[in-house]
Design a protein around this motif. Structure first.
Motif, PDB file in Angstrom:
ATOM      1  N   ASP A   1       0.707  -1.079  -0.074  1.00  0.00           N
ATOM      2  CA  ASP A   1       0.095   0.082  -0.079  1.00  0.00           C
ATOM      3  C   ASP A   1       0.717   1.299  -0.147  1.00  0.00           C
ATOM      4  O   ASP A   1       1.552   1.338   1.077  1.00  0.00           O
TER       5      ASP A   1
ATOM      6  N   GLY B   1       0.019   4.491   0.017  1.00  0.00           N
ATOM      7  CA  GLY B   1      -0.558   5.518   0.970  1.00  0.00           C
ATOM      8  C   GLY B   1       0.344   6.072   2.189  1.00  0.00           C
ATOM      9  O   GLY B   1       0.751   7.157   2.103  1.00  0.00           O
ATOM     10  N   PRO B   2       0.688   5.159   2.879  1.00  0.00           N
ATOM     11  CA  PRO B   2       1.332   5.275   4.094  1.00  0.00           C
ATOM     12  C   PRO B   2       2.900   6.139   3.687  1.00  0.00           C
ATOM     13  O   PRO B   2       3.516   6.333   4.743  1.00  0.00           O
ATOM     14  N   TRP B   3       3.505   5.776   2.489  1.00  0.00           N
ATOM     15  CA  TRP B   3       4.724   5.852   2.341  1.00  0.00           C
ATOM     16  C   TRP B   3       4.969   7.231   1.431  1.00  0.00           C
ATOM     17  O   TRP B   3       5.975   7.724   1.159  1.00  0.00           O
ATOM     18  N   ASP B   4       3.962   7.485   0.553  1.00  0.00           N
ATOM     19  CA  ASP B   4       4.058   8.293  -0.626  1.00  0.00           C
ATOM     20  C   ASP B   4       4.109   9.978  -0.013  1.00  0.00           C
ATOM     21  O   ASP B   4       3.233  10.328   0.569  1.00  0.00           O
TER      22      ASP B   4
ATOM     23  N   LYS C   1       5.679  11.407   2.499  1.00  0.00           N
ATOM     24  CA  LYS C   1       5.741  11.473   3.942  1.00  0.00           C
ATOM     25  C   LYS C   1       6.895  11.569   4.440  1.00  0.00           C
ATOM     26  O   LYS C   1       8.112  11.164   4.080  1.00  0.00           O
TER      27      LYS C   1
ATOM     28  N   HIS D   1       8.730  10.070   8.119  1.00  0.00           N
ATOM     29  CA  HIS D   1       8.656   8.994   9.170  1.00  0.00           C
ATOM     30  C   HIS D   1       9.801   9.454  10.201  1.00  0.00           C
ATOM     31  O   HIS D   1      10.848   9.649   9.878  1.00  0.00           O
TER      32      HIS D   1
ATOM     33  N   ASP E   1       5.967  -8.293   6.921  1.00  0.00           N
ATOM     34  CA  ASP E   1       5.932  -6.751   6.833  1.00  0.00           C
ATOM     35  C   ASP E   1       7.153  -6.103   6.904  1.00  0.00           C
ATOM     36  O   ASP E   1       7.462  -4.968   7.408  1.00  0.00           O
TER      37      ASP E   1
ATOM     38  N   THR F   1      10.335   2.474  -3.163  1.00  0.00           N
ATOM     39  CA  THR F   1      10.149   3.596  -2.325  1.00  0.00           C
ATOM     40  C   THR F   1      11.596   4.333  -2.055  1.00  0.00           C
ATOM     41  O   THR F   1      12.408   3.461  -1.759  1.00  0.00           O
TER      42      THR F   1
END
Length: 161
Positions: free
Chosen positions: A16, A18-21, A23, A25, A67, A155
């Motif tokens: 997915d 979404g959480p990485w594009d 962003k 962290h 994961d 990514t």
């Protein structure tokens, strides 16, 4: 005689983006085990065998690679370091920790676009006022699964100051 279904050929979980594009962290002492891959003009030669070796070590201590983040750092035309995220020390491996804020962007397409992705990453980071360090890549699926899913997500991430 057993036949493989198309689903059985999938070994990587769906990614997915979404959480990485685009962003940031924050990692605090995030553990990775490190190994290296022989490359021939940046093309990994023994990546599969290195990953199988790491997988055996990780499974021996009861961890799963479900994961897991696997970062790559092309040190030269002949060597690539890989960093596999873990939640504890794995005996017989080199452990490194990453701490700080990391800017991430997700790209999709053939590996031949890596140069374009890196230029875009640097440009977007500058637009946001980030000073970036070394860029690391996370190829979220193996080539077989990328073909199966129809997406070849990569990514790019870098520590930011």
């Amino acid at each position: 005689m057993e036949t493989k279904t198309e689903n059985a050929a999938v070994c990587c979980p769906p990614f997915d983006p979404g959480p990485w594009d685009d962003k940031v962290h924050h990692w605090e002492h995030k553990k990775f085990i490190k190994d290296n891959v022989f490359t021939l003009f940046y093309i990994p030669v023994n990546f599969g065998s290195v990953m199988r070796r790491l997988d055996r070590k990780v499974r021996a201590v009861g961890l799963s690679l479900g994961d897991t983040i696997c970062l790559s750092d092309h040190r030269s035309k002949w060597r690539m370091d890989v960093y596999l995220s873990v939640d504890r020390v794995v005996p017989g491996t080199e452990v490194t920790e990453m701490t700080g804020d990391f800017y991430t962007r997700v790209y999709d397409g053939p590996y031949s676009d890596t140069g374009k992705w890196c230029a875009d990453f640097e440009s977007k980071a500058r637009e946001k006022g980030f000073n970036i360090g070394k860029m690391l890549m996370w190829h979220s699926t193996c080539p077989k699964c990328a073909k199966k899913y129809g997406k070849n997500y990569t990514t790019i991430l870098s520590r930011i100051n």
